[in-house]
Design a protein around this motif. Structure first.
Motif, PDB file in Angstrom:
ATOM      1  N   ASN A 327     -36.637 -54.319  32.359  1.00  9.09           N
ATOM      2  CA  ASN A 327     -35.345 -54.197  32.820  1.00  9.09           C
ATOM      3  C   ASN A 327     -34.111 -54.575  31.634  1.00  9.09           C
ATOM      4  N   ALA A 328     -34.641 -55.390  30.316  1.00  4.47           N
ATOM      5  CA  ALA A 328     -33.837 -55.347  29.439  1.00  4.47           C
ATOM      6  C   ALA A 328     -33.279 -54.164  28.783  1.00  4.47           C
ATOM      7  N   GLY A 329     -34.197 -52.972  28.863  1.00  5.07           N
ATOM      8  CA  GLY A 329     -33.685 -51.728  28.316  1.00  5.07           C
ATOM      9  C   GLY A 329     -35.105 -51.053  27.639  1.00  5.07           C
ATOM     10  N   ILE A 330     -36.042 -51.667  27.305  1.00  2.00           N
ATOM     11  CA  ILE A 330     -37.200 -50.962  26.670  1.00  2.00           C
ATOM     12  C   ILE A 330     -37.651 -49.665  27.388  1.00  2.00           C
ATOM     13  N   ASP A 331     -37.725 -48.684  26.545  1.00  2.00           N
ATOM     14  CA  ASP A 331     -38.243 -47.500  27.195  1.00  2.00           C
ATOM     15  C   ASP A 331     -39.615 -47.134  27.006  1.00  2.00           C
ATOM     16  N   MET A 332     -40.054 -47.401  25.885  1.00  2.00           N
ATOM     17  CA  MET A 332     -41.507 -47.151  25.471  1.00  2.00           C
ATOM     18  C   MET A 332     -42.418 -48.676  25.007  1.00  2.00           C
ATOM     19  N   SER A 333     -43.404 -48.903  25.636  1.00  2.00           N
ATOM     20  CA  SER A 333     -44.209 -50.050  25.227  1.00  2.00           C
ATOM     21  C   SER A 333     -45.368 -49.692  24.184  1.00  2.00           C
ATOM     22  N   MET A 334     -45.164 -50.289  22.864  1.00  2.00           N
ATOM     23  CA  MET A 334     -46.493 -50.214  22.137  1.00  2.00           C
ATOM     24  C   MET A 334     -47.389 -51.312  22.663  1.00  2.00           C
ATOM     25  N   VAL A 335     -48.212 -50.703  23.560  1.00  2.00           N
ATOM     26  CA  VAL A 335     -48.964 -51.984  24.262  1.00  2.00           C
ATOM     27  C   VAL A 335     -49.841 -52.734  23.610  1.00  2.00           C
ATOM     28  N   PRO A 336     -50.765 -52.249  22.406  1.00  3.22           N
ATOM     29  CA  PRO A 336     -51.011 -50.984  22.095  1.00  3.22           C
ATOM     30  C   PRO A 336     -52.598 -50.881  22.618  1.00  3.22           C
ATOM     31  N   TYR A 337     -53.085 -51.837  23.238  1.00  2.00           N
ATOM     32  CA  TYR A 337     -54.430 -51.688  23.809  1.00  2.00           C
ATOM     33  C   TYR A 337     -54.641 -51.511  25.108  1.00  2.00           C
ATOM     34  N   ASP A 338     -54.255 -52.640  25.806  1.00  3.85           N
ATOM     35  CA  ASP A 338     -54.778 -52.700  27.232  1.00  3.85           C
ATOM     36  C   ASP A 338     -53.634 -51.897  28.103  1.00  3.85           C
ATOM     37  N   TYR A 339     -53.724 -50.397  27.901  1.00  2.00           N
ATOM     38  CA  TYR A 339     -52.537 -49.666  28.492  1.00  2.00           C
ATOM     39  C   TYR A 339     -52.612 -49.949  30.112  1.00  2.00           C
ATOM     40  N   LYS A 340     -53.980 -49.966  30.580  1.00  2.00           N
ATOM     41  CA  LYS A 340     -54.264 -49.966  31.920  1.00  2.00           C
ATOM     42  C   LYS A 340     -53.308 -50.815  32.654  1.00  2.00           C
ATOM     43  N   GLU A 341     -53.415 -52.259  32.171  1.00  2.00           N
ATOM     44  CA  GLU A 341     -52.668 -53.198  32.781  1.00  2.00           C
ATOM     45  C   GLU A 341     -51.100 -53.130  32.677  1.00  2.00           C
ATOM     46  N   PHE A 342     -50.552 -52.649  31.735  1.00  2.00           N
ATOM     47  CA  PHE A 342     -49.297 -52.269  31.464  1.00  2.00           C
ATOM     48  C   PHE A 342     -48.928 -51.172  32.729  1.00  2.00           C
ATOM     49  N   CYS A 343     -49.707 -50.059  32.769  1.00  2.00           N
ATOM     50  CA  CYS A 343     -49.280 -49.018  33.657  1.00  2.00           C
ATOM     51  C   CYS A 343     -49.433 -49.628  35.162  1.00  2.00           C
ATOM     52  N   THR A 344     -50.417 -50.343  35.456  1.00  2.00           N
ATOM     53  CA  THR A 344     -50.849 -51.039  36.640  1.00  2.00           C
ATOM     54  C   THR A 344     -49.499 -51.815  37.228  1.00  2.00           C
ATOM     55  N   VAL A 345     -49.096 -52.918  36.360  1.00  2.00           N
ATOM     56  CA  VAL A 345     -48.345 -53.702  36.620  1.00  2.00           C
ATOM     57  C   VAL A 345     -46.941 -53.108  36.728  1.00  2.00           C
ATOM     58  N   LEU A 346     -46.696 -52.210  36.079  1.00  2.00           N
ATOM     59  CA  LEU A 346     -45.263 -51.645  36.037  1.00  2.00           C
ATOM     60  C   LEU A 346     -45.109 -50.865  37.242  1.00  2.00           C
ATOM     61  N   THR A 347     -46.229 -50.269  37.945  1.00  2.00           N
ATOM     62  CA  THR A 347     -46.137 -49.340  39.043  1.00  2.00           C
ATOM     63  C   THR A 347     -45.964 -50.354  40.226  1.00  2.00           C
ATOM     64  N   GLU A 348     -46.866 -51.664  40.060  1.00  2.00           N
ATOM     65  CA  GLU A 348     -46.515 -52.461  41.177  1.00  2.00           C
ATOM     66  C   GLU A 348     -44.839 -52.921  41.294  1.00  2.00           C
ATOM     67  N   LEU A 349     -44.433 -53.122  39.814  1.00  2.00           N
ATOM     68  CA  LEU A 349     -43.214 -53.681  39.934  1.00  2.00           C
ATOM     69  C   LEU A 349     -41.966 -52.791  40.593  1.00  2.00           C
ATOM     70  N   VAL A 350     -42.294 -51.512  40.346  1.00  2.00           N
ATOM     71  CA  VAL A 350     -41.464 -50.510  40.786  1.00  2.00           C
ATOM     72  C   VAL A 350     -41.517 -50.520  42.326  1.00  2.00           C
ATOM     73  N   ASN A 351     -42.848 -50.536  42.719  1.00  2.00           N
ATOM     74  CA  ASN A 351     -42.977 -50.421  44.289  1.00  2.00           C
ATOM     75  C   ASN A 351     -42.550 -51.632  44.864  1.00  2.00           C
ATOM     76  N   GLU A 352     -42.501 -52.857  44.356  1.00  2.00           N
ATOM     77  CA  GLU A 352     -42.077 -53.886  44.864  1.00  2.00           C
ATOM     78  C   GLU A 352     -40.488 -54.074  44.665  1.00  2.00           C
ATOM     79  N   GLY A 353     -39.887 -53.142  44.106  1.00  2.00           N
ATOM     80  CA  GLY A 353     -38.467 -53.127  43.987  1.00  2.00           C
ATOM     81  C   GLY A 353     -37.950 -54.158  42.781  1.00  2.00           C
ATOM     82  N   GLU A 354     -38.698 -54.709  41.961  1.00  2.00           N
ATOM     83  CA  GLU A 354     -38.620 -55.539  40.860  1.00  2.00           C
ATOM     84  C   GLU A 354     -37.955 -54.938  39.636  1.00  2.00           C
ATOM     85  N   VAL A 355     -38.283 -53.509  39.370  1.00  2.00           N
ATOM     86  CA  VAL A 355     -37.669 -52.794  38.346  1.00  2.00           C
ATOM     87  C   VAL A 355     -37.450 -51.518  38.957  1.00  2.00           C
ATOM     88  N   PRO A 356     -36.021 -51.213  38.881  1.00  2.00           N
ATOM     89  CA  PRO A 356     -35.655 -50.050  39.619  1.00  2.00           C
ATOM     90  C   PRO A 356     -36.151 -48.702  39.130  1.00  2.00           C
TER      91      PRO A 356
END
Ligand code: BGC
Length: 765
Positions: A327-356
């Protein structure tokens, strides 16, 4: 060739000016998971297997892991070299081609991967590449053409490695010599940072920023912003920077990079005013996007979204970290290892309306735009075989030229340098046989410690001295190591004795001191003094009564005031790269007339770390009746200072007007005549400073506004002309606005910040 998503060739696309539209169209066909995958960057270590034990390394891509990342999580970007070890250009070509096969043949959307590396002073992670001097050294040349050249060579050799994206340039302001990354940037002056950063980006991306050109790449300005000014001087610790200070000193180089057309930016891993920059909407969106007009792609630094939780305790979970950063403006996350968690929580956040969803579309679109501009859809790979100039003589000469133009003569009592041919010389000190200390971090590995494995054919200082002065004339004793550990102290006692004995038979001692290679946190420091063992060796050498030439190779100015007044000459090599030792030896023997000047203030004491553009209260002089003692700004060497083997005189300063109305857009033109008053050809860096005599926010004592390096034959005179505008005399006021205030300004021309030769008054009405 058109792909499944209807991509046309980039030339065509650019002609139609429809890359944005194309990207939007591609993104509109993606699922949420696919968009989030584009925003995900993983380390290659996460998709590799095998033992990395050269020369019989079995390291290879783990195709199962790669497919899991790229097919199941739609990962769109990969970075780094396994174990941060350089690989051959052929290795890179093959590995990245395999990755692109999976991305472009096996995924639904067939979007290529964008691979990124830190090729920050040459192609760091490509074996056999042309490593240049580090940025700090380039700045010391005061010749921006070297930055352009390094950019061109690095882009070429990086593309020869099938990599289209480089995490460079570093534009962090080097105002704190304690900071372990000072050498990665262009020094303490905002104007030098702007000029050199601009040229480096143009070298990487080309004059027209056509990064589809397979000899160019996408640059990444970093680390936005205020990274280099933490209170402690240590990496990734808190900084407190008022907005006016940020805008006045830290922003200009980034703004110049945006003007240069830079395509991407990496964010500061640190904390400003108690806010991690990765979570700052104010800095990433309001400042960078809205005020500075950056349209490219924003990538995090290493694991920095997670750190909002794991390090900073700002977020109470990884999920909250992701929400804050995206939400601050990051486009790409240099995760760099646990990408599954990043992808999963970001999907949840969008579905929950927390990230537009609009934020996700925006980020994914910017990433796809970048891939389109690089023409990766049509040209996902570039092949090492198509780059015959890789490692060529011409490239290597460019690296030598930059070093020779940058190495800085700081002291030369009784013109002891250049040394006479046939002189007997003792070379001693830990830097004498170290290539690490000439190249620094990011040299064939992260910490630069693997250099001997990759650069055996290059000379260290001892090799180069023997070549120039003759083997029979050069003796060598190691002296000491970089460490002060007690066991070394005992071990090196014998070495002191050997060095003292060897000094008896020579005319000169060339004492090679400074730092070992390091970067980032491992380079943090508790004491800026040159370490005790090295200082001790210097004292022992001085006691021998021989002439001592101190040669410094160091990523930041280590304090030398315990020995500086006693040695006969001081040469600063900074981190001069693979040909630095040759350039140094050419200077010591007089083949090259030194012409570098300091791109920072060399401190005399660890508690006096003030840059040249300080406030008047740093200079409370007895002579001005302020106190009954001197409270002067009095560094070891001033910003812009450097000697040569000839001398110059300045005369005839002219200005074409004495005043202008404050909103005038006219040029102010100054000219001055410079004469080489010595006996040999030489180069001089002519520097223009301005001092705002009074201002509504305390003015700096002076600021560099222009510079030009010229070459003059003995006896020759040249006229140097500078043009400035009133904007060059502006500053950021209390309301954080850039203003030109009516009043008097002194325009000063000189050969260093502390050696002003002529000045003229100018009035803004
Ligand atoms: C550094 C960056 C670098 C990144 C990727 C980080 O630790 O701060 O400068 O680009 O790693 O290697």
């Amino acid at each position: 060739m058109a792909t499944t998503l209807g991509i046309v060739s980039v030339a065509q696309a650019q002609n139609n000016k429809d890359i944005d539209k194309q990207a939007a169209q591609i993104v509109s066909q993606m699922t949420l998971a696919e968009k989030i995958g584009q925003m995900t960057q993983v380390s290659i270590d996460a998709v590799c297997k095998g033992a990395d034990t050269p020369p019989t390394s079995t390291l290879q891509l783990d195709m199962d892991k790669l497919r899991d990342a790229v097919l199941n999580y739609h990962v769109g970007s990969i970075l780094n070299s396994p174990n941060t070890r350089a690989r051959t250009a052929q290795w890179w070509t093959e590995i990245i081609a395999q990755i692109q096969e999976v991305a472009m043949k096996e995924t639904r959307v067939k979007v290529p991967i964008i691979y990124g590396l830190d090729q920050i002073h040459g192609a760091t992670y490509t074996a056999g590449s042309t490593m240049f001097p580090q940025e700090i050294t380039l700045a010391a040349s005061w010749n921006p053409a070297h930055a352009r050249k390094m950019g061109e060579v690095t882009a070429y050799e990086t593309r020869a490695s099938n990599v289209p994206w480089n995490f460079s340039p570093v534009l962090d302001l080097g105002i704190d010599p304690r900071f372990p990354r000072q050498y990665e940037g262009f020094g303490e002056d905002p104007y030098i940072g702007s000029v050199f950063g601009y040229e480096l980006i143009k070298g990487y991306e080309g004059d027209d920023n056509n990064i589809a050109n397979p000899t160019k790449l996408a640059a990444c300005m970093k680390h936005f912003i205020g990274y280099s000014a933490p209170i402690s001087g240590k990496d990734r610790t808190p900084a407190y920077i008022p907005k006016s200070v940020l805008l006045e000193y830290h922003v200009p180089a980034f703004q110049a990079a945006i003007d240069a057309g830079v395509h991407t930016v990496m964010i500061n891993s640190g904390i400003i005013n108690n806010e991690p920059v990765h979570a700052s909407y104010d800095l990433l969106t309001t400042l960078l996007r809205d005020e500075m007009g950056f349209k490219g792609m924003i990538v995090t630094d290493w694991e920095d979204i997670n750190k909002l939780y794991t390090r900073d305790r700002l977020a109470t979970s990884i999920k909250e970290s992701v929400k804050l950063a995206i939400n601050a403006g990051i486009d790409m996350s240099m995760v760099p290892y646990d990408y599954k968690e990043f992808c999963t929580v970001l999907t949840e956040l969008v579905n929950e309306g927390e990230v537009p969803m609009s934020r996700i579309d925006d980020a994914a679109t910017r990433i796809v735009v970048l891939k389109l501009k690089l023409d990766l859809f049509n040209t996902p790979n570039t092949y090492s075989k198509d780059y015959p100039e890789f490692g060529s003589q011409a490239f290597r000469k460019a690296s030598y030229d930059a070093a020779a133009d940058a190495i800085t003569l700081l002291k030369n009592d009784n013109n002891i340098l250049p040394l006479k041919k046939g002189a007997k010389i003792l070379v001693t000190g830990p830097n004498a046989v170290s290539k690490r200390s000439l190249n620094g971090g990011w040299t064939f590995s992260w910490q630069g410690e693997k250099i001997d494995e990759f650069a055996s054919e290059y000379n260290n200082i001892l090799d180069a001295m023997k070549l120039k002065f003759g083997k029979e004339n050069v003796a060598y004793i190691p002296g000491v190591s970089y460490t002060d550990a007690v066991e070394y102290a005992t071990e090196y006692k014998n070495q002191f004795d050997e060095a003292i004995a060897a000094a008896k038979d020579v005319d000169y001692v060339v004492l090679c001191l400074g730092e070992n290679s390091y970067c980032e946190k491992p380079g943090d420091l508790d004491d800026l003094y040159l370490n005790d063992l090295q200082t001790e060796l210097a004292k022992e050498m001085l006691k021998t009564g021989k002439k001592v030439i101190l040669v410094l190779s160091e990523g930041r100015p280590r304090v030398i005031s315990k020995i500086s007044s006693k040695v006969d000459a001081i040469v600063q090599t900074y981190l001069p790269g693979l040909y630095g030792a040759d350039a140094l030896a050419d200077i010591l023997i007089g083949n090259v007339n030194p012409s570098g000047k300091l791109p920072y203030t060399y401190p005399a004491f660890p508690n006096s770390l003030v840059p040249y553009f300080h406030k008047h209260s740093e200079e409370q002089k007895k002579s001005e009746g302020v106190y009954n003692y001197e409270g002067d700004f009095n560094p070891e060497f001033h910003f812009g200072y450097g000697l040569g083997y000839t001398t110059f005189s300045y005369s005839n300063l002219k200005i074409d007007k004495k005043q202008l109305a404050k909103d005038s857009q006219e040029d102010i033109t100054l000219s001055i005549d410079i004469t080489n008053t010595g006996k040999r050809e030489g180069k001089e860096v002519v520097q223009l400073y301005s001092s705002d005599l009074f201002a509504s926010l305390i003015p700096d004592t002076k600021r560099l506004r222009r510079f030009e390096k010229i070459s003059l034959k003995a006896g020759e005179t040249k006229t140097v002309t500078f043009k400035i505008k009133l904007k060059d005399l502006s500053f950021i006021n209390m309301e954080n606005k850039r203003v030109v205030e009516p009043g008097d300004f002194e325009l000063q021309v000189g050969s260093s910040s502390n050696d002003i030769k002529e000045k003229v008054l100018f009035t803004v009405l």
